[in-house]
Write an enzyme that holds these catalytic residues in place. Structure first.
Site, PDB file in Angstrom:
ATOM      1  N   LYS A  37      -6.373  -3.351  -0.820  1.00 42.94           N
ATOM      2  CA  LYS A  37      -7.610  -2.467  -2.266  1.00 42.94           C
ATOM      3  C   LYS A  37      -8.889  -2.610  -0.666  1.00 42.94           C
ATOM      4  O   LYS A  37      -9.738  -2.062  -1.231  1.00 42.94           O
ATOM      5  CB  LYS A  37      -8.101  -3.776  -3.186  1.00 42.94           C
ATOM      6  CG  LYS A  37      -6.455  -3.789  -4.401  1.00 42.94           C
ATOM      7  CD  LYS A  37      -7.145  -5.152  -5.410  1.00 42.94           C
ATOM      8  CE  LYS A  37      -6.036  -5.645  -6.346  1.00 42.94           C
ATOM      9  NZ  LYS A  37      -6.522  -6.807  -6.688  1.00 42.94           N
ATOM     10  N   LYS A  55      -3.770 -20.299   0.962  1.00 40.10           N
ATOM     11  CA  LYS A  55      -3.957 -18.854   1.505  1.00 40.10           C
ATOM     12  C   LYS A  55      -5.205 -19.607   2.183  1.00 40.10           C
ATOM     13  O   LYS A  55      -6.079 -18.559   2.525  1.00 40.10           O
ATOM     14  CB  LYS A  55      -4.580 -18.371  -0.073  1.00 40.10           C
ATOM     15  CG  LYS A  55      -3.372 -17.419  -0.814  1.00 40.10           C
ATOM     16  CD  LYS A  55      -4.162 -16.941  -2.476  1.00 40.10           C
ATOM     17  CE  LYS A  55      -3.560 -17.012  -3.148  1.00 40.10           C
ATOM     18  NZ  LYS A  55      -3.178 -15.287  -2.613  1.00 40.10           N
ATOM     19  N   THR A  66      -1.607  -8.055  -2.438  1.00 39.07           N
ATOM     20  CA  THR A  66      -2.704  -7.120  -2.827  1.00 39.07           C
ATOM     21  C   THR A  66      -3.579  -7.067  -2.140  1.00 39.07           C
ATOM     22  O   THR A  66      -3.970  -5.261  -2.326  1.00 39.07           O
ATOM     23  CB  THR A  66      -2.015  -6.669  -3.959  1.00 39.07           C
ATOM     24  OG1 THR A  66      -2.136  -7.661  -4.939  1.00 39.07           O
ATOM     25  CG2 THR A  66      -0.394  -6.507  -4.611  1.00 39.07           C
ATOM     26  N   LYS A 105      -9.536 -13.592  -4.305  1.00 41.12           N
ATOM     27  CA  LYS A 105      -7.847 -14.500  -4.748  1.00 41.12           C
ATOM     28  C   LYS A 105      -7.744 -15.610  -5.011  1.00 41.12           C
ATOM     29  O   LYS A 105      -8.714 -16.413  -5.202  1.00 41.12           O
ATOM     30  CB  LYS A 105      -7.453 -14.409  -3.021  1.00 41.12           C
ATOM     31  CG  LYS A 105      -7.491 -14.868  -1.622  1.00 41.12           C
ATOM     32  CD  LYS A 105      -7.309 -14.772  -0.631  1.00 41.12           C
ATOM     33  CE  LYS A 105      -7.136 -13.397  -0.049  1.00 41.12           C
ATOM     34  NZ  LYS A 105      -6.109 -13.069  -0.182  1.00 41.12           N
ATOM     35  N   ARG A 106      -6.822 -15.908  -6.198  1.00 43.02           N
ATOM     36  CA  ARG A 106      -6.645 -16.826  -6.697  1.00 43.02           C
ATOM     37  C   ARG A 106      -6.610 -18.403  -5.462  1.00 43.02           C
ATOM     38  O   ARG A 106      -6.555 -18.197  -4.298  1.00 43.02           O
ATOM     39  CB  ARG A 106      -5.188 -17.018  -6.938  1.00 43.02           C
ATOM     40  CG  ARG A 106      -4.263 -16.912  -8.265  1.00 43.02           C
ATOM     41  CD  ARG A 106      -6.126 -16.964  -9.523  1.00 43.02           C
ATOM     42  NE  ARG A 106      -5.608 -18.524  -9.545  1.00 43.02           N
ATOM     43  CZ  ARG A 106      -4.780 -19.079 -11.054  1.00 43.02           C
ATOM     44  NH1 ARG A 106      -4.130 -17.961 -11.145  1.00 43.02           N
ATOM     45  NH2 ARG A 106      -4.413 -20.140 -10.440  1.00 43.02           N
ATOM     46  N   HIS A 137       8.327 -13.042  -5.984  1.00 42.78           N
ATOM     47  CA  HIS A 137       6.969 -13.199  -5.404  1.00 42.78           C
ATOM     48  C   HIS A 137       6.831 -14.304  -4.423  1.00 42.78           C
ATOM     49  O   HIS A 137       5.464 -14.007  -3.919  1.00 42.78           O
ATOM     50  CB  HIS A 137       6.376 -12.980  -6.651  1.00 42.78           C
ATOM     51  CG  HIS A 137       6.787 -11.614  -7.453  1.00 42.78           C
ATOM     52  ND1 HIS A 137       5.474 -10.212  -6.847  1.00 42.78           N
ATOM     53  CD2 HIS A 137       7.303 -11.066  -8.583  1.00 42.78           C
ATOM     54  CE1 HIS A 137       5.678  -9.876  -7.283  1.00 42.78           C
ATOM     55  NE2 HIS A 137       7.124  -9.797  -8.589  1.00 42.78           N
TER      56      HIS A 137
HETATM   57  C1  PLP Z   1      -5.580  -8.145  -6.260  1.00 45.44           C
HETATM   58  C2  PLP Z   1      -5.498  -8.851  -7.089  1.00 45.44           C
HETATM   59  C3  PLP Z   1      -5.767 -10.388  -7.213  1.00 45.44           C
HETATM   60  C4  PLP Z   1      -4.388 -10.685  -5.843  1.00 45.44           C
HETATM   61  O1  PLP Z   1      -4.916 -10.430  -4.109  1.00 45.44           O
HETATM   62  P1  PLP Z   1      -4.129 -11.201  -3.337  1.00 45.44           P
HETATM   63  O2  PLP Z   1      -4.940 -11.413  -2.118  1.00 45.44           O
HETATM   64  O3  PLP Z   1      -3.020 -10.189  -2.952  1.00 45.44           O
HETATM   65  O4  PLP Z   1      -3.930 -12.431  -3.673  1.00 45.44           O
HETATM   66  C5  PLP Z   1      -5.835 -11.790  -7.888  1.00 45.44           C
HETATM   67  N1  PLP Z   1      -6.436 -11.312  -8.940  1.00 45.44           N
HETATM   68  C6  PLP Z   1      -7.449 -10.205  -9.342  1.00 45.44           C
HETATM   69  C7  PLP Z   1      -8.617 -10.399 -10.327  1.00 45.44           C
HETATM   70  C8  PLP Z   1      -6.762  -9.228  -8.596  1.00 45.44           C
HETATM   71  O5  PLP Z   1      -7.633  -7.196  -8.530  1.00 45.44           O
END
Ligand code: PLP
Length: 828
Positions: free
Chosen positions: A668, A562, A664, A556-557, A368
């Site tokens: 979304k 990022k 991911t 995101k984290r 990953h």
């Molecule tokens: C989808 C999701 C992530 C992943 O986000 P990325 O932008 O792909 O890093 C992290 N935390 C939560 C709560 C999510 O739903």
């Protein structure tokens, strides 16, 4: 939120079914709490409703298990230290096709669904993308009818709850179990013993068999809790099994009799601490002993159980790889490999060669990350003392590998040092995984490619057929049907609901991008979602946001790669532009951030402090406060994502090219009709292929350019800053005291990290980002054009359904037969 729009077309008998459901709920409240329904609290109603839904699931759950077992169908084991499942009530009801019925029953009882839904806690058993991927995969596996079980840890405390105090992140323990307990079934009949420490003696019997004896070890009991995984309109139900650690029943009597009470109870505490907390680290393993205990605890219990049930059902363990295939989600469960070898040799009497061969055919590994520092390594002495037998097995694997390389590449000590499992006093988990797995996959096309050329290049040279790239996905059930009921029913009304099971159908929406009345409805959905989000934000966190503003979101984290920092510095440049009068006609923008930082990651936490200081700066200036706002949404979790994504206009996916394996979150947002501003990184590249680059805002250095600058050390961030007056001025805020903080502290470390090294090329990409951002605002000003692109983003996002991902895993790696077919074969 108006809930009737989640409903299917009214069916005959709905009223009757709702009436029956209502009396079942009333009955449950009486039996469970000994009170009539009108005395019940929303918590009690939630629990009663949950238990009723659970009753609805049970029959199909039992059918699933028995039909899988009866048919002897091959099953995938998804092994993951994290499952970020989110709330289950709405999701389960929608997948069961019973949302409407329960909603009506509750309404008749005087409750609205939204109140009841919010009682459920969000089980935060994961850090971010990796854990959420595991949850989306479980949904797709159940929906597609593929025999599957997820195995993880039932952390008593999940990922911390984040509060913002004085602009800083504060971590609050998250004890999630209350509402989640509705969905669990404790299986006290299926416990296993896991052993730590002690000594191991290997003796060869006179008959030539190896006898391994364990002494003075510490026992921990693994107790499983099963959760049903309801597929969408699928007659079958999968299982997520989470292990909880408990101390063995009896105290250690020997110790106890010696009067060593303290160490006897210390042992108990240690045992129970194993499943106490989820480590809040993401791409930053910290090598803590307890973490290693957790990992072994998970895989030992799981592999013992798998071997056990295979022996009971099939008898012949040589056939194990025909009956189960194990997918290892990142390196956290790597020890499953030596653990299976251990069980086969020590308990089942297999030879080394046989055991290794079975293991090699059983396991597959998903990587990953591309960050070298995120590759897990464990100190060899720690592993040797904590897991002596496992360490012996790894040593043997390592020694044989070294011998083999020595034969094929005589004298190439460098190659050995790169491929070795144990090197420099450390055990490298990724090397062990790659060596011992049938398939190794990256999580996007780019990532798959970079694994071959960078991280695992030496392995790739000798075993190219091992390597794959399978692009991640998200389930449209949770991320559209649950999260965005309005858009979901608009799509249902337009093209039918087939896309819930068949992602290719979403494309039927493409022509509607040209349909003005459809665009209008699409726009209205987004506006209402923004209003919902504003209401939610005010009610949940006491933060106000203008629902009419342009919503620009980075959620995101928090991680340097990022590049939340790039976004923050850019906002400062807009602030300066508004104050100086350089920027005049900008639509009102809300810059929204949501991100948790690892508690030990100083720079990430400092970035949160910076964002909150910028928020105060902007709000405190009358020239900026009506033009823009900066909002930090605390405690980013699945439930937050579910209200945030449907309300977003612009999705920020701005990682340094070559660092985000897939992402991911990007998918979304796309599904929910946001446009993406992003780099050519991870799955963004494939998003551009699906929707067309012209329907995104792509900017910034490509991987090759970043690689070149890293290789020739030609990048001088300070010079980039000095050459751009706006950037220079924006950066000065970090150190000139203009940013309001509660203790007058500044941001020297962040400033110097950017000016002196800027390892993630934020300043390098600043100008390109700036141009892309203003282009996005320009297009937003052209409502028809913006909406046209937004519709296209939703319409072209089907490819990112986790159903597609799972089908690709199945074809390339697992080779499972969907349960419908398997059941038919069985009858034939
Ligand atoms: C989808 C999701 C992530 C992943 O986000 P990325 O932008 O792909 O890093 C992290 N935390 C939560 C709560 C999510 O739903």
């Amino acid at each position: 939120m108006s809930d009737d729009i989640r409903n299917n077309p009214p069916e005959a008998g709905l009223a009757e079914r709702a009436a029956e459901t209502r009396s079942r709920i009333e009955e449950k409240v009486r039996k469970q709490f000994a009170i009539p329904i009108d005395e019940a609290t929303p918590e009690q109603v939630y629990e009663a409703v949950g238990l009723c839904v659970r009753d609805d699931i049970m029959d199909s759950w039992i059918t699933w298990r028995t039909s899988t077992q009866r048919s002897g169908a091959k099953c995938v084991i998804y092994l993951s230290a994290e499952f970020l499942i989110g709330r289950l009530l709405t999701n389960n009801l929608i997948n069961l096709g019973k949302y409407e019925c329960y909603e009506m029953a509750l309404r008749e009882l005087g409750y609205d669904m939204a109140t009841i839904e919010e009682v459920e806690s969000d089980p935060a058993l994961g850090n971010g993308g990796l854990g959420r991927l595991a949850a989306c995969f479980m949904d797709s596996l159940a929906t597609l009818g593929l025999p599957s079980m997820g195995y993880g840890i039932r952390y008593e405390y999940g990922f911390f709850r984040q509060e913002i105090r004085d602009g800083r992140q504060v971590e609050i323990p998250d004890n999630w179990a209350f509402g989640g307990a509705v969905w669990e079934t404790a299986r006290t009949d299926r416990t296993y013993e896991v052993r730590f420490g002690g000594t191991v003696e290997e003796n060869w019997n006179s008959d030539g068999n190896l006898r391994v004896e364990y002494r003075d070890y510490q026992s921990v009991i693994a107790k499983p809790y099963d959760m049903p995984v309801v597929g969408y309109r699928s007659p079958y139900t999968g299982t997520l099994r989470l292990w909880s650690a408990v101390a063995p029943k009896q105290l250690d009597l020997v110790q106890f009799n010696r009067g060593d009470y303290e160490s006897a109870s210390a042992d108990r505490e240690l045992a129970e601490s194993i499943s106490k907390v989820l480590y809040p680290e993401d791409s930053h393993p910290r090598g803590k002993e307890l973490r290693l205990r957790q990992q072994y605890f998970l895989v030992s219990a799981t592999m013992q159980q798998i071997v056990d049930s295979h022996r009971r059902r099939n008898g012949d363990l040589r056939k194990l790889p025909d009956a189960v295939v194990v997918q290892i989600n990142d390196t956290h469960p790597t020890l499953a490999i030596p653990e299976l070898i251990r069980i086969l040799i020590d308990n089942e009497g297999f030879s080394w060669e046989e055991a290794v061969e079975i293991a090699e055919r059983t396991f597959n590994y998903t990587n990953h990350t591309l960050l070298p520092e995120a590759l897990e390594c464990w100190p060899a002495p720690l592993m040797r003392s904590l897991l002596p037998r496992i360490y012996r097995i790894i040593e043997t694997i390592d020694a044989r590998l070294r011998d083999r390389i020595w034969q094929t590449n005589p004298g190439d000590a460098d190659l050995i040092s790169r491929l070795a499992i144990i090197h420099d006093g450390k055990v490298r988990m990724a090397n062990l995984c790659v060596l011992m797995s049938t398939k190794v996959n990256g999580v996007s096309q780019l990532h798959g490619k970079l694994l071959k050329t960078r991280l695992f290049r030496d392995f790739y040279v000798t075993q190219p057929e091992k390597f794959l790239g399978i692009t991640n996905g998200i389930t449209q059930r949770r991320w559209l049907a649950v999260a965005n009921p309005r858009l979901n029913s608009l799509i249902n009304d337009t093209i039918g609901e087939g896309f819930m099971r068949d992602w290719t159908k979403l494309e039927e929406l493409v022509p509607y991008a040209e349909d003005a009345s459809f665009r209008q409805k699409f726009d209205e959905v987004k506006r209402e979602n923004k209003r919902d989000f504003a209401t939610w934000l005010e009610r949940t966190h006491g933060i106000s946001i203008d629902p009419e503003s342009f919503m620009d979101v980075q959620a995101k984290r928090l991680h340097e790669y990022k590049r939340q920092l790039l976004k923050a510095v850019h906002i400062l440049s807009i602030y300066d532009g508004l104050v100086s009068g350089r920027i005049t006609d900008m639509p009102k923008v809300s810059f929204v951030f949501a991100a948790k930082a690892a508690p030990g990651y100083v720079r990430a936490k400092d970035t949160i402090r910076l964002i909150n200081a910028i928020s105060r700066l902007v709000a405190g200036n009358e020239r900026t406060r009506d033009a823009m706002s900066v909002v930090f949404v605390p405690n980013y979790d699945v439930s937050t994502a579910q209200v945030l994504m449907p309300a977003t206009d612009l999705s920020e996916q701005i990682s340094t090219a070559g660092f985000e394996a897939s992402g991911t979150g990007n998918m979304k947002f796309m599904l929910n009709g946001a446009l993406t501003i992003g780099t050519m990184d991870g799955a963004n590249i494939e998003m551009a292929e699906e929707v067309g680059e012209e329907n995104m805002f792509i900017f910034g250095a490509r991987v090759e350019e970043i690689d070149r600058m890293k290789a020739d050390h030609s990048y001088r961030p300070r010079e980039v800053a000095q050459a751009d007056g706006r950037l220079q001025k924006a950066l000065e805020h970090l150190v000139d005291g203009s940013l309001p903080t509660s203790d007058n502290s500044r941001f020297e470390d962040l400033y110097h990290s950017l000016m002196d090294s800027d390892p993630y090329f934020a300043l390098y990409d600043f100008d390109a980002y700036d141009k892309a951002f203003w282009e996005a605002l320009r297009v937003y000003g052209d409502r028809d054009e913006w909406l046209r692109r937004a519709v296209l983003n939703t319409a072209r996002s089907g490819y990112f359904s986790s159903d597609r991902t799972i089908n690709e895993y199945n074809e390339a790696v697992w080779h499972l037969t969907p349960i419908d077919d398997a059941a038919r074969f069985d009858e034939a």
